[in-house]
Structures are given as C-alpha cells and as structure tokens.
Design a protein around this motif. Structure first.
Motif, short mmCIF file in Angstrom:
data_model
loop_
_atom_site.label_atom_id
_atom_site.label_comp_id
_atom_site.label_asym_id
_atom_site.label_seq_id
_atom_site.Cartn_x
_atom_site.Cartn_y
_atom_site.Cartn_z
N LEU A 50 -6.97 -3.48 -8.92
CA LEU A 50 -6.98 -2.05 -8.61
C LEU A 50 -8.31 -1.63 -7.99
CD1 LEU A 50 -5.24 -0.61 -11.80
CD2 LEU A 50 -4.23 -0.95 -9.55
N LEU A 51 -9.40 -2.07 -8.56
CA LEU A 51 -10.72 -1.70 -8.05
C LEU A 51 -11.01 -2.33 -6.70
CD1 LEU A 51 -12.81 -1.85 -11.35
CD2 LEU A 51 -12.08 0.19 -10.10
N LYS A 52 -10.42 -3.50 -6.45
CA LYS A 52 -10.66 -4.19 -5.19
C LYS A 52 -9.93 -3.53 -4.02
CE LYS A 52 -10.18 -8.70 -2.92
NZ LYS A 52 -9.76 -10.13 -3.10
N TYR A 53 -8.69 -3.10 -4.24
CA TYR A 53 -7.85 -2.64 -3.13
C TYR A 53 -7.72 -1.12 -3.02
CZ TYR A 53 -6.48 -7.48 -2.42
OH TYR A 53 -6.49 -8.83 -2.16
N LEU A 54 -8.18 -0.38 -4.03
CA LEU A 54 -8.03 1.08 -4.01
C LEU A 54 -9.38 1.76 -3.95
CD1 LEU A 54 -5.29 1.56 -6.79
CD2 LEU A 54 -4.97 1.18 -4.33
N ASP A 55 -9.49 2.78 -3.08
CA ASP A 55 -10.71 3.58 -3.07
C ASP A 55 -10.55 4.75 -4.05
OD1 ASP A 55 -9.15 5.52 -1.80
OD2 ASP A 55 -9.86 4.99 0.20
N SER A 56 -11.55 5.59 -4.10
CA SER A 56 -11.53 6.69 -5.07
C SER A 56 -10.36 7.64 -4.85
CB SER A 56 -12.85 7.47 -5.00
OG SER A 56 -13.93 6.65 -5.39
N GLU A 77 -1.63 -5.89 -2.18
CA GLU A 77 -2.47 -6.83 -1.45
C GLU A 77 -2.01 -7.07 -0.01
OE1 GLU A 77 -3.79 -10.33 -3.73
OE2 GLU A 77 -2.67 -9.52 -5.43
N LEU A 78 -0.95 -6.42 0.40
CA LEU A 78 -0.39 -6.64 1.73
C LEU A 78 -0.99 -5.70 2.77
CD1 LEU A 78 3.37 -7.12 0.77
CD2 LEU A 78 1.64 -8.87 1.14
N ASP A 79 -0.95 -6.13 4.03
CA ASP A 79 -1.49 -5.32 5.13
C ASP A 79 -0.76 -3.99 5.24
OD1 ASP A 79 -3.25 -7.32 5.75
OD2 ASP A 79 -2.02 -8.16 7.37
N GLY A 80 -1.52 -2.93 5.39
CA GLY A 80 -0.93 -1.61 5.61
C GLY A 80 -0.57 -0.86 4.36
N PHE A 81 -0.83 -1.44 3.18
CA PHE A 81 -0.47 -0.74 1.94
C PHE A 81 -1.17 0.61 1.86
CE2 PHE A 81 -1.62 0.45 -2.40
CZ PHE A 81 -0.37 0.55 -2.98
N GLU A 82 -0.38 1.65 1.55
CA GLU A 82 -0.91 3.00 1.35
C GLU A 82 -0.41 3.52 0.01
OE1 GLU A 82 -0.09 5.63 4.59
OE2 GLU A 82 -0.57 4.13 6.12
N MET A 83 -1.34 3.90 -0.85
CA MET A 83 -0.95 4.38 -2.18
C MET A 83 -0.01 5.58 -2.10
SD MET A 83 -0.75 4.28 -5.37
CE MET A 83 -1.79 2.87 -5.71
N ARG A 84 -0.21 6.44 -1.12
CA ARG A 84 0.65 7.63 -1.00
C ARG A 84 2.09 7.28 -0.63
NH1 ARG A 84 -2.03 12.43 -1.20
NH2 ARG A 84 -4.29 12.22 -1.32
N ASN A 85 2.33 6.06 -0.20
CA ASN A 85 3.70 5.61 0.10
C ASN A 85 4.24 4.65 -0.96
OD1 ASN A 85 3.84 7.08 2.46
ND2 ASN A 85 3.20 5.40 3.77
N ALA A 86 3.48 4.47 -2.04
CA ALA A 86 3.83 3.45 -3.03
C ALA A 86 5.22 3.67 -3.62
CB ALA A 86 2.79 3.43 -4.15
N LEU A 87 5.55 4.90 -3.95
CA LEU A 87 6.86 5.17 -4.54
C LEU A 87 7.98 4.94 -3.54
CD1 LEU A 87 6.11 8.35 -6.69
CD2 LEU A 87 6.27 5.97 -7.44
N LEU A 88 7.70 5.17 -2.26
CA LEU A 88 8.70 4.90 -1.23
C LEU A 88 8.94 3.40 -1.08
CD1 LEU A 88 7.60 7.49 1.45
CD2 LEU A 88 9.79 7.48 0.25
#
Length: 338
Positions: A50-56, A77-88
C-alpha cells in the motif's frame, strides 16, 4: 530597561535552541506518522505494498471510501492503476472475467460511459469487445446514442437515442420464427384460437433477427427507399425485432413494397393491405394473448414510425388489455410486470 549584552545573547541562544527543538520534533513526528493508522484493513501482509503504490491522496480516498484490500489488491501493481477506479475494476471483474490489465485499460479509457451502478448490467449483456467497438464506432458517430444497460426489462423501447447494439437474447423456435420464451405460450394460444375461428393457420413473416441480418436489410431498404425507409424500419441495434418480443405477420412485404413503389411513382396507385382478414382479427383480439400492434395509425407522432398493422409486440395480457382499452402505444404506457 536596557538589556546588557550577556542577557541579550542568552535570549537569542534560547530562541535558537527552541526553534531547533521544534524542528526536530516536527521531523520526528513526520517520521513516526502512520498514514494508514485510520485504515482498519491494513496488516503486515499488505502495508508495504500500500505504501509503495499509493500516494497520500490515494490513501485518503481509500480510507474515506472504506475500500477493502480484496477489492483492488489484484490490480494495484499493474500499469495504469487508479484508486478512484478501484471499485469499477472489481465490479467489472465480478460481472465478466478477463485479465486484470485489460480490465484496467477498459475502465480507465471508457470511464465516462458508465457508473458503478450501470457497469455490472452492461457486462451482463455485452462483451468487452462489443462495448469497446460500440464506444469507438457507433458512439463516435452519434454521441446521443446510449446503450440500454438493463435488458431484463421486457418493455425496452428502442429509438434513435437507445440501442442494444449486438446484444443477442436467448430465443426459442416457433413455426418459422424465433421468439423469447416469455411469450411462447401466449403466442401458441393465439395461433390455436385463430385457427378455430378462421379455419386456417396464423403465419409469420419474421420474428427475432440478429444485428447483422437487420443491418443488411436496413441498408438495402434505405438504398431503395431513402425517403421512407426510416418510417418503416430501424437500423440494427435500434430495431425491436432484435429483442425477440416482436412478430411480423405474413403479408407485410407483399403490401409494403408495392405501397412504397407507388409513393415513388408519378402515377397514383391504390395499394390495399394484404391478409386483411387476419389483421382485422388481430386488431380485435391480440390483446387477449398479450400482444399489441406496435405502430398504430393514430400514434405515429409518439412512436416516430408510420402506421404498420403487421408488427405486433408482446407486453403481457394485463398491459395489453390496458393499452387496447385506453388506446395507448408503448411510448405512452406505464408498464407493470408481464
């Protein structure tokens, strides 16, 4: 009161020492601050990832939305991952499985076309390939055209703004046509009673047709009758024959083609309806079996189509009776269940 030099120097040193202590405390606090302290799902297995791939901003969004690790850890860990699209990503994976990178690419690129509510329905009825093709071709040509997301609704109305693109329902065979299972028994009953009364078989010209078949028919029809084609037929994806709830009674082609030819002719020629006895019986009785004339003579403005007594749509007995008694077309109707 004037300060002596020793007192003045002592005060300066005190201020500097306090400032240094404050800076040191601030640094130590930052070093010890745990961004994940408010996240109840953090553990020794996922903390470093989580700390490696996510910013504040990602962490704050994840915490505020209470997004669980199982909803995004396969993608993080995949290219293009966006937390705001995680649920999608998670909803897409659950609705229709595909490799995770492809799901990320799909959601990120076409995010504006769906919501967390509509995406599972879309993927229930359309493949990723069909959705991509639609967004890259059909929608580019007509931005007002929307995909019908819930095709469990038997009362879907298709028009210039609603399409089912290449959706294929499950249909069953009856006589020489295919229809939805939901209307099979009532259609059989209508055919049996028709034969008892008129002493002959009720026959059909067309039932369910797929996207490619309708597209070929429409293109040929449009080429031959450019001024009238859209009044009597809709293109593929927007044609209700593709839903499987509509039937066309035998005689349409025998009537329509001569009629359109007469409109294109400089000479006025009267063209009579074909199979008139059948049409009259259906006008009076089809509602008893859940069928209604789809394009009525006095409802052309509401339906956007010309009068066509050969096309019938199944809406269920209760709805059909109400439409018949109140002279309503589908565009005016508030439907109850079949």
């Amino acid at each position: 009161m004037k300060l002596d030099k020793k007192t003045y120097l002592a005060r300066i040193i005190l201020i500097v020492v306090c400032f240094c202590i404050a800076v040191l405390c601030y640094v130590r606090m930052n070093q010890s601050y745990d961004e994940l302290a408010r996240y109840p799902y953090v553990n020794d297995d996922n903390r470093d990832i989580l700390l490696k791939y996510l910013d504040s901003d990602d962490i704050n969004y994840m915490i505020n939305q209470q997004i669980r690790p199982e909803q995004f850890m396969d993608f993080i860990e995949l290219d293009g991952f966006e937390m705001r699209n995680a649920l999608l990503y998670s909803a897409a994976k659950k609705a229709q499985n595909s490799d995770n990178q492809s799901i990320i690419n799909f959601v990120n690129r076409y995010r504006s076309h769906f919501s967390l509510k509509t995406l599972p329905d879309l993927l229930k009825y359309y493949s990723y390939i069909d959705l991509i093709t639609f967004y890259e071709t059909e929608w580019v040509l007509n931005e007002n055209l929307k995909l019908v997301s819930d095709l469990s609704d038997p009362f879907v109305i298709l028009n210039s703004t609603q399409t089912i693109y290449k959706y294929k329902p499950e249909v069953v065979s009856f006589q020489n046509i295919f229809i939805q299972q939901a209307c099979l028994e009532d259609l059989k009953a209508m055919c049996e009673d028709y034969k008892k009364v008129l002493g002959k078989e009720l026959t059909f010209e067309r039932g369910y047709e797929d996207y490619e078949t309708i597209l070929n028919q429409y293109n040929g029809f449009k080429e031959q009758y450019p001024d009238y084609a859209d009044l009597y037929m809709s293109t593929a994806g927007q044609n209700e024959m593709q839903l499987g709830y509509s039937i066309i009674i035998s005689g349409l082609s025998q009537w329509l083609i001569p009629y359109l030819d007469s409109l294109n002719s400089s000479e006025e020629t009267a063209v009579e309806f074909v199979n008139l006895e059948t049409l009259e019986w259906l006008m009076d009785n089809s509602y008893r079996y859940g069928f209604v004339m789809r394009f009525k003579e006095d409802k052309e403005e509401q339906s956007g189509k010309a009068y066509n007594p050969y096309v019938f749509r199944y809406v269920g007995k209760k709805n059909a009776k109400k439409m018949f008694k109140s002279n309503l077309c589908m565009e005016e109707m508030e439907f109850s269940s079949l």
